[in-house]
Design a protein around this motif. Structure first.
Motif, mmCIF file in Angstrom:
data_model
loop_
_atom_site.group_PDB
_atom_site.id
_atom_site.type_symbol
_atom_site.label_atom_id
_atom_site.label_comp_id
_atom_site.label_asym_id
_atom_site.label_seq_id
_atom_site.Cartn_x
_atom_site.Cartn_y
_atom_site.Cartn_z
ATOM 1 N N LEU A 25 -6.916 -13.104 6.728
ATOM 2 C CA LEU A 25 -7.700 -12.651 5.568
ATOM 3 C C LEU A 25 -8.375 -11.317 5.863
ATOM 4 N N ASN A 26 -8.854 -11.154 7.104
ATOM 5 C CA ASN A 26 -9.422 -9.846 7.483
ATOM 6 C C ASN A 26 -8.362 -8.745 7.396
ATOM 7 N N VAL A 27 -7.154 -9.065 7.864
ATOM 8 C CA VAL A 27 -6.069 -8.073 7.795
ATOM 9 C C VAL A 27 -5.804 -7.705 6.331
ATOM 10 N N GLY A 28 -5.782 -8.706 5.472
ATOM 11 C CA GLY A 28 -5.528 -8.453 4.046
ATOM 12 C C GLY A 28 -6.546 -7.507 3.448
ATOM 13 N N TYR A 29 -7.796 -7.723 3.781
ATOM 14 C CA TYR A 29 -8.866 -6.840 3.285
ATOM 15 C C TYR A 29 -8.605 -5.397 3.734
ATOM 16 N N LYS A 30 -8.341 -5.232 5.033
ATOM 17 C CA LYS A 30 -8.144 -3.875 5.582
ATOM 18 C C LYS A 30 -6.935 -3.198 4.942
ATOM 19 N N GLU A 31 -5.845 -3.942 4.806
ATOM 20 C CA GLU A 31 -4.633 -3.340 4.241
ATOM 21 C C GLU A 31 -4.818 -3.011 2.762
ATOM 22 N N ALA A 32 -5.543 -3.845 2.066
ATOM 23 C CA ALA A 32 -5.763 -3.604 0.629
ATOM 24 C C ALA A 32 -6.586 -2.346 0.401
ATOM 25 N N ILE A 33 -7.634 -2.153 1.177
ATOM 26 C CA ILE A 33 -8.443 -0.946 0.930
ATOM 27 C C ILE A 33 -7.764 0.307 1.479
ATOM 28 N N LYS A 34 -6.902 0.118 2.483
ATOM 29 C CA LYS A 34 -6.125 1.264 2.958
ATOM 30 C C LYS A 34 -5.234 1.770 1.808
ATOM 31 N N ASP A 35 -4.643 0.849 1.082
ATOM 32 C CA ASP A 35 -3.745 1.231 -0.020
ATOM 33 C C ASP A 35 -4.502 1.759 -1.216
ATOM 34 N N ASP A 36 -5.653 1.176 -1.502
ATOM 35 C CA ASP A 36 -6.398 1.568 -2.699
ATOM 36 C C ASP A 36 -7.894 1.456 -2.407
ATOM 37 N N PRO A 37 -8.504 2.587 -2.019
ATOM 38 C CA PRO A 37 -9.923 2.540 -1.630
ATOM 39 C C PRO A 37 -10.859 2.194 -2.795
ATOM 40 N N THR A 38 -10.336 2.129 -4.010
ATOM 41 C CA THR A 38 -11.233 1.755 -5.125
ATOM 42 C C THR A 38 -11.296 0.241 -5.329
ATOM 43 N N MET A 39 -10.497 -0.520 -4.601
ATOM 44 C CA MET A 39 -10.576 -1.990 -4.723
ATOM 45 C C MET A 39 -11.995 -2.429 -4.360
ATOM 46 N N ASP A 40 -12.631 -3.200 -5.233
ATOM 47 C CA ASP A 40 -14.027 -3.538 -4.950
ATOM 48 C C ASP A 40 -14.321 -5.032 -4.977
ATOM 49 N N CYS A 41 -13.282 -5.838 -5.115
ATOM 50 C CA CYS A 41 -13.500 -7.280 -5.246
ATOM 51 C C CYS A 41 -12.358 -7.996 -4.532
ATOM 52 N N PHE A 42 -12.684 -9.000 -3.723
ATOM 53 C CA PHE A 42 -11.684 -9.605 -2.854
ATOM 54 C C PHE A 42 -11.717 -11.123 -3.023
ATOM 55 N N VAL A 43 -10.560 -11.660 -3.365
ATOM 56 C CA VAL A 43 -10.448 -13.111 -3.502
ATOM 57 C C VAL A 43 -9.554 -13.605 -2.371
ATOM 58 N N PHE A 44 -10.078 -14.509 -1.568
ATOM 59 C CA PHE A 44 -9.359 -15.044 -0.412
ATOM 60 C C PHE A 44 -8.828 -16.409 -0.830
ATOM 61 N N HIS A 45 -7.522 -16.535 -0.929
ATOM 62 C CA HIS A 45 -6.920 -17.568 -1.766
ATOM 63 C C HIS A 45 -5.830 -18.336 -1.031
ATOM 64 N N ASP A 46 -6.010 -19.637 -0.821
ATOM 65 C CA ASP A 46 -4.935 -20.457 -0.257
ATOM 66 C C ASP A 46 -3.752 -20.480 -1.217
ATOM 67 N N VAL A 47 -2.568 -20.663 -0.644
ATOM 68 C CA VAL A 47 -1.365 -20.512 -1.455
ATOM 69 C C VAL A 47 -1.088 -21.726 -2.341
ATOM 70 N N ASP A 48 -1.725 -22.851 -2.028
ATOM 71 C CA ASP A 48 -1.321 -24.087 -2.700
ATOM 72 C C ASP A 48 -2.319 -24.573 -3.750
ATOM 73 N N LEU A 49 -3.199 -23.689 -4.196
ATOM 74 C CA LEU A 49 -4.190 -24.074 -5.207
ATOM 75 C C LEU A 49 -3.929 -23.307 -6.503
ATOM 76 N N VAL A 50 -3.653 -24.049 -7.552
ATOM 77 C CA VAL A 50 -3.283 -23.403 -8.816
ATOM 78 C C VAL A 50 -4.318 -23.746 -9.892
ATOM 79 N N LEU A 51 -4.844 -22.708 -10.505
ATOM 80 C CA LEU A 51 -5.946 -22.833 -11.473
ATOM 81 C C LEU A 51 -5.494 -23.541 -12.754
#
Ligand code: UDH
Length: 304
Positions: free
Chosen positions: A125-151
Motif C-alpha cells: 500500500l505504501n508503494v501504491g501511494y508513492k507510485e500514484a503521486i509520482k504519476d500524478d502529483p495532484t492526487m489528493d485522496c487515497f483509498v487502500f482497498h482489499d481486492v475481495d470487497l465489493v460495495l
C-alpha cells in the motif's frame, strides 16, 4: 520505463463548474452477484472508457479538492485458477461505474508482489501511494482497498472529507456488523496530508495480520486524528469467498509488534516515524497500464 510512463496532471476541464452532489447519479442499493463469468479487463475498459493511462475523469464538471482519488489494491495471485485475478475483475466491473457516477477523477493501482517472500499488504500500500503521486502529483485522496470487497450501495462516497475514513464497516461475512471496535482494515481512506503525517503504513508486517491494527494506532494514538466510519447503511460490502492464500500465513510476530503501542516510552520516541513512507525501499519490476488500471509489479526486498 517504470516510473515515468505518465504525465497526467489533467487540465482538460479547468474552466468547467465544480462537481457537486447534484451531478452524482445515485442508484442506491446495487445488485451484486458473483455467479457469472466476470468481464475481462479489456471488456471493462471498452465499456467504461479510461484514457490510455488508466485515468477516469468526469465529463461535465471539474472534481473539487479531495476528489482526485487513487484506489490502491494490494495484490498477488499464486493460484492456478487465477482466483485473485477473478476477484479483481469482479471488483473493477462493479466499482468503476460507481466511481464514475460519483464524478471522481480516479485511477486504480494494482500493486502486485512478486513470488518468493511472505505477502506484505501494508508495504504494498505504501508503494501504491508513492507510485500514484509520482504519476500524478495532484492526487489528493487515497483509498487502500482489499481486492475481495465489493460495495453494495453507491451512496458511499469515495471522495475525501478531511477525516481518516473506514469504509468496510458492514460486510456480509461478518453479518454486516463491525467485528471489533478498533478495526481499521479492509478498506480505509486518508487524504495526502494525513497519510504523510502518520508516515504511511509500517513496512515490517510480513504475512497475515496486524498491519491494519498498527495503522489504527498510528492514526489515533500517534497523530491524534479521529477515525470516521462510513454509515453502515451505505458502507455495505460483499466479500468474495476464498481460502487463505499460500504465501500469506499468519504473522506470528503481529501481536508483539502491535503491542509496541502499549509502551509510553516508545510512543514518546515517536517510533512509527522511523518505519513507513520515509524508510520505504522497493524495486519496480514492471509498470504498465492493463486496460483499466495501472499494474505495478514490485519486489519488496524481503531480507529477514
Ligand atoms: N492479497 C492478495 N494475494 C495474496 C494475499 C492477499 O491479493 O496472496 C490481497 C488481497 O487484496 C486481499 C488482501 O490482500 O483482499 C488482504 O488479504 P487477507 O488474506 O488478509 O484478507 P482476506 O480478507 O482473507 O482476503 C482473510 C483470510 C481468509 C480466510 C478464509 C477462510 N475461510
Amino acid at each position: 520505463m517504470p516510473g515515468d510512463v505518465f504525465n497526467t496532471t489533467s487540465t482538460a476541464l479547468e474552466s468547467a463548474e465544480f462537481c457537486l452532489d447534484e451531478h452524482i447519479e445515485y442508484q442506491g442499493k446495487l445488485n451484486i452477484s458473483f455467479n457469472h463469468l466476470p468481464l475481462s479487463f479489456e471488456e471493462i475498459a471498452k465499456r467504461e472508457g479510461p484514457d490510455e493511462t488508466g485515468l477516469f475523469e468526469p465529463k461535465t464538471c471539474t472534481p473539487p479538492k479531495n476528489s482526485r482519488v487513487a484506489i490502491i489494491i494490494p495484490f498477488r495471485d499464486e493460484t492456478k485458477a487465477l482466483i485473485r485475478t477473478r476477484h479483481l475483475q469482479y471488483l473493477l466491473e462493479h466499482m468503476i461505474s460507481v466511481l464514475k457516477r460519483q464524478q471522481l477523477h480516479f485511477r486504480f493501482y494494482i500493486i502486485n508482489q512478486i513470488s518468493g517472500s511472505p505477502f506484505n499488504r501494508a508495504k504494498l500500500l505504501n508503494v501504491g501511494y508513492k507510485e500514484a503521486i509520482k504519476d500524478d502529483p495532484t492526487m489528493d485522496c487515497f483509498v487502500f482497498h482489499d481486492v475481495d470487497l465489493v460495495l453494495e450501495d453507491d451512496r458511499c462516497l469515495y471522495s475525501c472529507d478531511g477525516n481518516p475514513n473506514h469504509y468496510s464497516v458492514a460486510i456480509d461475512k461478518f453479518r454486516y456488523r463491525i467485528p471489533y471496535k478498533k478495526i481499521f482494515g479492509g478498506i480505509v481512506q486518508l487524504d495526502r496530508k494525513m497519510f504523510k503525517a502518520v508516515n504511511g503504513f509500517s513496512n515490517e508486517f510480513w504475512g497475515w495480520g496486524g498491519e491494519d491494527d498498527d495503522m489504527y494506532r498510528r492514526v489515533v494514538m500517534g497523530e491524534n486524528f479521529k477515525i470516521h466510519r462510513k454509515p453502515p447503511e451505505f458502507a455495505r460490502y460483499k466479500m468474495i469467498e476464498h481460502k487463505r492464500d499460500s504465501g500469506n500465513r499468519k504473522n506470528l510476530e503481529r501481536r508483539p509488534m502491535v503491542n509496541r503501542w502499549n509502551f509510553k516510552a516508545l510512543i514518546e520516541k515517536r517510533f512509527w516515524q522511523l518505519d513507513g513512507l520515509n524508510s520505504l525501499e522497493y524495486n519496480v519490476v514492471a509498470k504498465e497500464v492493463n486496460h483499466c488500471f495501472v499494474n505495478v509489479t514490485v519486489d519488496l526486498l524481503y531480507d529477514i
